[in-house]
Design a protein around this motif. Structure first.
Motif, short mmCIF file in Angstrom:
data_model
loop_
_atom_site.label_atom_id
_atom_site.label_comp_id
_atom_site.label_asym_id
_atom_site.label_seq_id
_atom_site.Cartn_x
_atom_site.Cartn_y
_atom_site.Cartn_z
N LEU A 274 0.36 -1.36 -0.01
CA LEU A 274 0.00 -0.45 -0.54
C LEU A 274 0.72 1.44 -0.07
N VAL A 275 1.82 1.70 0.99
CA VAL A 275 2.03 2.47 0.99
C VAL A 275 3.37 2.45 -0.20
N ASN A 276 3.78 1.69 -0.77
CA ASN A 276 5.53 1.39 -1.43
C ASN A 276 4.60 2.20 -2.40
N GLY A 277 2.78 1.97 -3.43
CA GLY A 277 2.48 2.13 -4.38
C GLY A 277 1.50 2.28 -4.54
N LYS A 278 0.87 2.46 -4.08
CA LYS A 278 -0.72 2.20 -3.64
C LYS A 278 -1.79 3.40 -3.41
N MET A 279 -1.00 3.67 -3.08
CA MET A 279 -1.28 5.15 -1.80
C MET A 279 -0.68 6.88 -1.83
N TYR A 280 -1.48 7.08 -2.08
CA TYR A 280 -1.82 8.84 -3.38
C TYR A 280 -0.95 9.47 -1.73
N ILE A 281 0.11 10.91 -2.24
CA ILE A 281 0.58 11.73 -0.85
C ILE A 281 0.07 12.57 0.24
N ILE A 296 -2.89 -0.63 -10.28
CA ILE A 296 -1.90 -1.50 -10.53
C ILE A 296 -0.84 -0.52 -9.14
N ASP A 299 0.14 3.45 -10.33
CA ASP A 299 -1.20 3.51 -11.04
C ASP A 299 -2.02 5.10 -9.96
N LEU A 300 -1.39 5.90 -9.95
CA LEU A 300 -2.34 7.37 -8.87
C LEU A 300 -2.61 8.16 -10.42
N SER A 495 7.80 12.70 -6.41
CA SER A 495 6.72 10.64 -6.61
C SER A 495 8.20 10.11 -7.36
N ALA A 496 8.20 8.77 -6.84
CA ALA A 496 8.45 7.68 -7.72
C ALA A 496 8.48 7.48 -9.51
N GLY A 498 8.44 5.60 -11.21
CA GLY A 498 7.13 4.63 -11.63
C GLY A 498 5.46 5.67 -11.27
N TYR A 500 4.12 7.58 -13.37
CA TYR A 500 4.75 9.04 -13.98
C TYR A 500 4.46 10.25 -15.44
#
Lengths: 601, 601
Positions: A274-281, A296, A299-300, A495-496, A498, A500
């Motif tokens: 969650l915190v490394n890929g699916k959570m908005y800031i 995925i 994808d934010l 943001s990371a 990823g 993009y």
């Protein structure tokens, strides 16, 4: 680590104001809207075909969540009018509970023949929320009438689902919307009755196994309801984000109770996912309105963010359980992020209007093209699906549990705000200007060790005494005065790679607060605004309304050097003033464009 | 200005190769696929309920568009096998044309009772395409059998729709999918029969008026089919982008014929609205798959672009008409943009596979999240809705009309490629390496004035003789040798700030060619690639397969300085090699990510 809102008193500052606003405005407003929409009347269970306001499948949960929120208020003060409303509702529940223990309005007055046949119709979800409310009311007031009703219902559910000793034979095994699992755990903790722990474990352990009958809708078979895998094999957060959060909360409860390492491992994996890929800031969770779901990693999308208020609340619950088990400050960091941003944006400054989804970008012209469908750009007084407002009620009236934890002479200071913690001879008095100012002053009495969270956002801090860092906490021995000064400054966050769509964009953050630009302050073409990375020269002003800093500084606005739609690269900028307000207060004035991630140069 | 593909012979170079590929591969491939899918057999009109391959409402148009493409080929060379196929189809059409003149497969064998009752069912659209094919075949071969069939059908349509002297009474007035209007104008130009001009004007002038019965679907009432306003009041391109293009083409035809200033004004406004706010840098039109339609100005999402191949073709038609009327090079610029990019990307290099939509960004992971729905990432041999492949057939076999225009001793050189123009004693022989090289050598004979288009993309050019600029053309007096050298170099193009999703992004362009990066050349994380604005040091290689330059140069790749999802701004780059290929050849190798607009630094 133990936590309990009853061990904490908020005495002033930002969250005390929200607690008071909730008591004075939000809780009454939610009740009024529920009354106007027929949700209160529905508890009389006398609706008949042809009458208005047919009780919806999740109406029970809306109201009992409000009752839970009211219960926490009643633990601190005697408000007869509020207590009467709760008692009147309990009267109706008691009157209309079946002899077998069953209580559900929709499945009593609208579709009595359908009891336990529809996995996705929120029947056990409503039951779970009733159990939570009953536990809360008992713990707050000592009155056990509601708890007994809930226990009777739980016993019936156990007989139907687990023991097979009561009618009907259910058409599914684990529920389509998780909630009852964490509620049963609360029942067990409150009553000590292991039946509720057993039933909690039953619903969790059968989920996603070959024995888990999916019920009659394809919707309920797969990832959308986290029934695609047994819980110990779920390492990636999928599907409906609120359901996911409630499930992970219960998983953590069970893992913490039993020491089940495989289950705890899954919880850690899910948290990291969650915190490394699916959570908005902002802490927002759920990238798409399709299924109100995760998609995925990375994808934010900012404009199409779903990020339901309830998903942020569910994340608070999950992180809170993990913090209790792991004693790691990173979980309290997440709770702070959610409290100040993704959750709080769900509530208007006036306290009586709500967001269900919380986008990170509003571009009104683009909404026009979609026929204004989604996301909404102004907070509403009530929703057809109104889970978020009473969810805010219950979080905002039980905030203290997130502030402190304790165990064996040790106290963890997890959140900051004027408050007093007192439990088992230990006492901590906290004084601070947070989140305007990062200076935290603690007076500790009777403590062996005090752990003060050093937030992940904080790159520099000082303390008046020696400390050792431990899992994100500054650990101070003994008691007495502890002063921690967290250096707070406006910081641009990227943001990371990823993510993009956020490339070449940054968000302003100050302490735990994420900021946004609104068109009303900056002109409607906020999409052409640039942060100045060299000499922004931010001026801070504390807003009287929200109690948080706003920032005004130097920036740029991109302009077109040509009237053409496409032209050879030729960057043209004019200087401009940027006004940044805390994200959680966006959309409190007129309808306007909004943006969290701006370009920079 | 007049234009006619019959006055032009392509003699070599890029477009001659495409013309040959179309004759040798694309036209046979489309026929084969139409045969395999039952579209050819359908012309026998013997389908009955229960048989496979029920003729679809737009199958007629697919096949007659292919016939039109074949006709242009037959104007240049005798290919008996091809001619036999066309004649066999005409046999069936003749055999199955009603005594009243009616011909439509679907409304003969599937729903005979529904003739002229469904505005949106493409009945008049099919009729229009048949008329275009009949005109083309007559003009190409001198054979008038098909033209007579078309005239008989047109007379019946006039009697039904305009005169009310034939049965049935139609349920609508103007068609739901425009096409017949421009076809009737071609019929009029070919035959001199003013009836077809009158019927063309009738369908155009009634459109969007109070007299325009919308038929039975709400879909057909409004902007989606450009029936929201009378044509002289339509200044903004709306709705289905192919329908729009065909409508605007016919409007320009009528305005050019009649000198109707109000209509011409609307055409100019629509053109400006398209190129200044609704056109992708590739010429692509239609920002959304919902209705295959335009949205609002500057809304040009790269990944969700619809940009149907047919919409680019329709834009070529519209711009071609406007160029004939206005003699302004800007229209030929648009045609060039479409030919080299938005249209040509619809065809594989092999000549037998097609894109219906042409996105400017492919991010395979994101498609996975949507279940791979849209847009497709590989060209297909045939579509259920297969309008684009035969549309490519007819454009690629009649390219010469876009190369030259003439009038009273004047010749306009609109497109570049080895070719000979000969008409009325005037002759121009063009030799060039375009689009690899911008040197255009013309040998003019019998001309009073030669106008050579100086493309809008060209910022510097030289000529061997004196010239005067006139509406984007370099105007040379007399005849003899004219050499124009257009300086071609790789240029980074940016978008107007209104296209805010392209902010801080640029696209590489070389002459008329727009470029893209594919994952197969650059690694799959192409979203993290940056152009180097200072020292890209592009190396040009001409690709043997596509005949266009590709560029390899210096760039950067953004990397994460942290494993966190969000972190304080800290830009980290590594140097990398960038490989850019022409946009129109994307997706000719394996499935891979693709991007037109990259970041830059």
């Amino acid at each position: 680590m133990k936590t309990d809102y009853r061990a904490v008193t908020l005495t002033g500052g930002f969250w005390k104001q929200k607690e008071d606003l909730n008591r004075d405005v939000t809780i009454p407003a939610v009740y009024t809207r529920f009354d106007e929409t027929g949700r209160i009347e529905a508890f009389k269970c006398n609706w008949k075909e042809g009458m208005p306001n047919q009780p919806h499948i999740f109406w029970d949960s809306d109201v009992v969540k409000w009752m839970e929120g009211a219960a926490y208020v009643l633990s601190r003060e005697d408000i007869p009018e509020l207590q009467d409303k709760v008692e009147a509702l309990i009267d109706e529940i008691e009157k209309n509970q079946g002899e077998d223990g069953y209580f559900n309005i929709h499945f009593t007055v609208v579709k009595p023949e359908a009891r336990f046949t529809q996995r996705d119709w929120h029947e056990l979800y409503c039951a779970g929320h009733m159990m939570e409310a009953a536990v809360a009311y008992y713990e707050a007031t000592g009155r056990d009438r509601f708890l007994k009703i809930a226990e009777k219902y739980a016993a019936y559910i156990k007989a139907v689902f687990m023991d097979g000793t009561a009618e009907p034979k259910p058409a599914f095994r684990s529920p389509g919307h998780e909630e009852i699992e964490l509620a049963l755990y609360r029942m067990y903790r409150c009553t000590g009755n292991r039946d509720w722990l057993d039933l909690c474990a039953y619903f969790l352990n059968i989920r996603g196994t070959a024995d888990d009958e999916p019920g009659d809708t394809t919707y309920c078979r797969g990832t959308q309801v986290q029934a695609h895998l047994p819980i110990r094999e779920q390492f990636s957060a999928v599907g409906h984000s609120v359901r996911a959060g409630y499930l992970y909360t219960a998983m953590a409860d069970l893992a913490g109770e039993t020491g089940d390492e495989a289950l705890l491992f899954a919880c850690r994996q899910l948290y990291n996912d969650l915190v490394n890929g699916k959570m908005y800031i902002t802490g927002g969770l759920g990238s798409t309105c399709h299924g109100e779901a995760f998609t995925i990693p990375y994808d934010l999308p900012n404009d199409q963010a779903y990020t339901e208020t309830c998903a942020s609340i569910a994340m608070i619950y999950f992180a809170h359980r993990m913090n209790r088990i792991e004693r790691d400050a990173k979980y309290a960091d997440t709770i702070e992020k959610e409290l100040y941003n993704g959750m709080l944006s769900g509530l208007s400054l006036s306290g009586d209007a709500f967001f269900y989804e919380n986008p990170l970008e509003i571009h009104l012209d683009n909404y026009k093209k979609q026929g204004g469908r989604y996301p909404i750009t102004r907070r509403q007084k009530v929703f057809g699906c109104s889970c978020c407002p009473p969810n805010l009620n219950r979080v905002l009236s039980s905030l203290g549990q997130y502030f402190y934890g304790w165990e064996d002479g040790r106290v963890w200071v997890n959140q900051f705000g004027d408050s007093v913690f007192a439990e088992g001879g230990m006492k901590i008095t906290q004084t601070t200007g947070y989140p305007v100012d990062g200076k935290i002053v603690l007076q500790a009495e009777g403590t062996e060790t005090v752990y003060v969270r050093i937030p992940a956002w904080c790159r520099k801090f000082t303390a008046n005494r020696a400390y050792v860092m431990d899992k994100g906490y500054a650990m101070f021995a003994g008691d007495g005065e502890i002063i921690v000064d967290l250096v707070m400054e406006p910081v641009l966050m990227q943001s990371a790679t990823g993510v993009y769509k956020n490339l070449d964009k940054a968000a302003l953050q100050y302490g735990p607060l994420v900021y946004c630009a609104e068109g009303i302050d900056n002109g409607n073409d906020i999409h052409n605004l640039y942060f100045d990375t060299r000499s922004a020269d931010w001026k801070m002003e504390v807003c009287g309304k929200c109690g948080c800093p706003k920032f005004v500084g130097h920036g740029f606005r991109r302009i077109d050097p040509s009237a053409d739609l496409y032209y050879p690269l030729a960057e043209s900028f004019v200087e401009t003033e940027l006004t940044m307000i805390p994200y959680h207060v966006f959309a409190n004035r007129e309808e306007t464009n909004m943006l969290v991630f701006l370009s920079y140069r």
